[in-house]
Design a protein around this motif. Structure first.
Motif, mmCIF file in Angstrom:
data_model
loop_
_atom_site.group_PDB
_atom_site.id
_atom_site.type_symbol
_atom_site.label_atom_id
_atom_site.label_comp_id
_atom_site.label_asym_id
_atom_site.label_seq_id
_atom_site.Cartn_x
_atom_site.Cartn_y
_atom_site.Cartn_z
ATOM 1 N N ASN A 34 53.858 27.122 68.201
ATOM 2 C CA ASN A 34 54.540 25.750 68.060
ATOM 3 C C ASN A 34 55.916 25.957 67.159
ATOM 4 N N GLU A 41 63.603 24.266 70.965
ATOM 5 C CA GLU A 41 63.808 23.102 71.381
ATOM 6 C C GLU A 41 64.807 22.496 70.587
ATOM 7 N N LYS A 45 68.762 21.082 72.253
ATOM 8 C CA LYS A 45 69.267 19.894 72.003
ATOM 9 C C LYS A 45 70.604 20.045 71.286
ATOM 10 N N GLN A 91 68.912 15.074 75.686
ATOM 11 C CA GLN A 91 67.965 15.510 74.561
ATOM 12 C C GLN A 91 66.550 15.415 74.349
ATOM 13 N N SER A 92 66.183 13.817 74.627
ATOM 14 C CA SER A 92 64.848 13.555 74.499
ATOM 15 C C SER A 92 64.010 13.928 75.571
ATOM 16 N N LYS A 93 64.599 14.501 76.743
ATOM 17 C CA LYS A 93 63.678 14.908 77.837
ATOM 18 C C LYS A 93 63.932 16.514 77.935
ATOM 19 N N THR A 95 61.736 19.280 76.189
ATOM 20 C CA THR A 95 60.268 19.021 75.742
ATOM 21 C C THR A 95 59.720 20.512 75.736
ATOM 22 N N LYS A 96 58.965 20.574 74.984
ATOM 23 C CA LYS A 96 57.971 21.785 74.869
ATOM 24 C C LYS A 96 56.637 21.376 75.568
ATOM 25 N N THR A 97 55.919 22.312 76.093
ATOM 26 C CA THR A 97 54.579 22.117 76.755
ATOM 27 C C THR A 97 53.781 23.357 76.780
ATOM 28 N N LEU A 114 59.235 25.625 77.381
ATOM 29 C CA LEU A 114 60.448 24.622 77.044
ATOM 30 C C LEU A 114 61.048 24.158 78.464
ATOM 31 N N ASN A 116 63.526 21.269 80.763
ATOM 32 C CA ASN A 116 64.611 20.586 80.719
ATOM 33 C C ASN A 116 64.385 19.351 81.897
ATOM 34 N N LYS A 117 63.763 18.129 81.347
ATOM 35 C CA LYS A 117 63.407 17.379 82.342
ATOM 36 C C LYS A 117 64.219 16.033 83.064
#
Length: 194
Positions: A34, A41, A45, A91-93, A95-97, A114, A116-117
């Motif tokens: 994490n 992340e 951003k 930036q809001s999209k 995300t980490k998974t 990571l 970039n959606k």
């Protein structure tokens, strides 16, 4: 391109065993994952913020609109049209998974990734990676040339951040995985001794 991916073996099996036998060791391992994902992340951003300040329009190029196409052509992105450049949405999209999924070739990830959606972010990220000769005529080639000259080759955000810190990330995650495996072995050894 395969060098862009950090490959560690035994993660899936170790996590499954830790869930069953040593939840504290699992928490310590996941904390390292994490922490590394959160750092990447944050850096990705920040790169988008730098891109957005490139010109007076706050877009990577002067012709890139801030809003999505109002009347898109049916041939562009399946009828969705060219995406607008909205830095906060991009930036809001990012995300980490930790969802398991195919990354490249025939191997999978189960530690983390990571993503970039956003459509605009994904175009900015990978435009020019697999370009066919004569792509888009003059304007398409100009788009790729401008992106390349201003921001470097494809892999401009997420991959750039991971590539920059790849050795540190790999060392930290490998060390955490080795520690988790050692904890699991100690636990299993105690179980056998009973």
């Amino acid at each position: 391109m395969a060098d862009d991916v950090i490959i560690l073996t035994g993660i899936k099996e170790t996590i499954a065993s830790l869930k069953e036998f040593d939840k504290d060791a699992l928490k310590r391992f996941q904390k390292v994952i994490n922490t590394e994902l959160a750092g990447a992340e944050r850096d990705a951003k920040a790169l988008i913020s730098g891109v957005s300040g490139y010109n007076d329009n706050n877009t990577p190029m002067s012709g890139w609109s801030k809003a999505d196409a109002a009347k898109p052509r049916k041939t562009t992105r399946g009828g969705a049209g060219w995406p607008g450049w909205d830095a906060s949405a991009i930036q809001s999209k990012i995300t980490k998974t930790k969802a398991e999924g195919k990354v490249r070739g025939d191997y999978t990830t189960s530690a983390g990734a990571l993503l970039n959606k956003s459509a605009a972010g994904a175009i900015f990220e990978i435009a020019g990676r697999k370009t066919k000769a004569g792509f888009g005529g003059g304007s398409g080639q100009q788009f790729l040339r401008t992106l390349g000259n201003r921001f470097g080759k494809a892999s401009r955000v997420v991959w750039r951040v991971v590539d920059k810190d790849k050795e540190k990330i790999q060392a930290n995650v490998a060390r955490a995985l080795d520690e988790a495996k050692a904890e699991l072995q100690k636990h299993l050894g105690r179980e056998r001794a009973k």
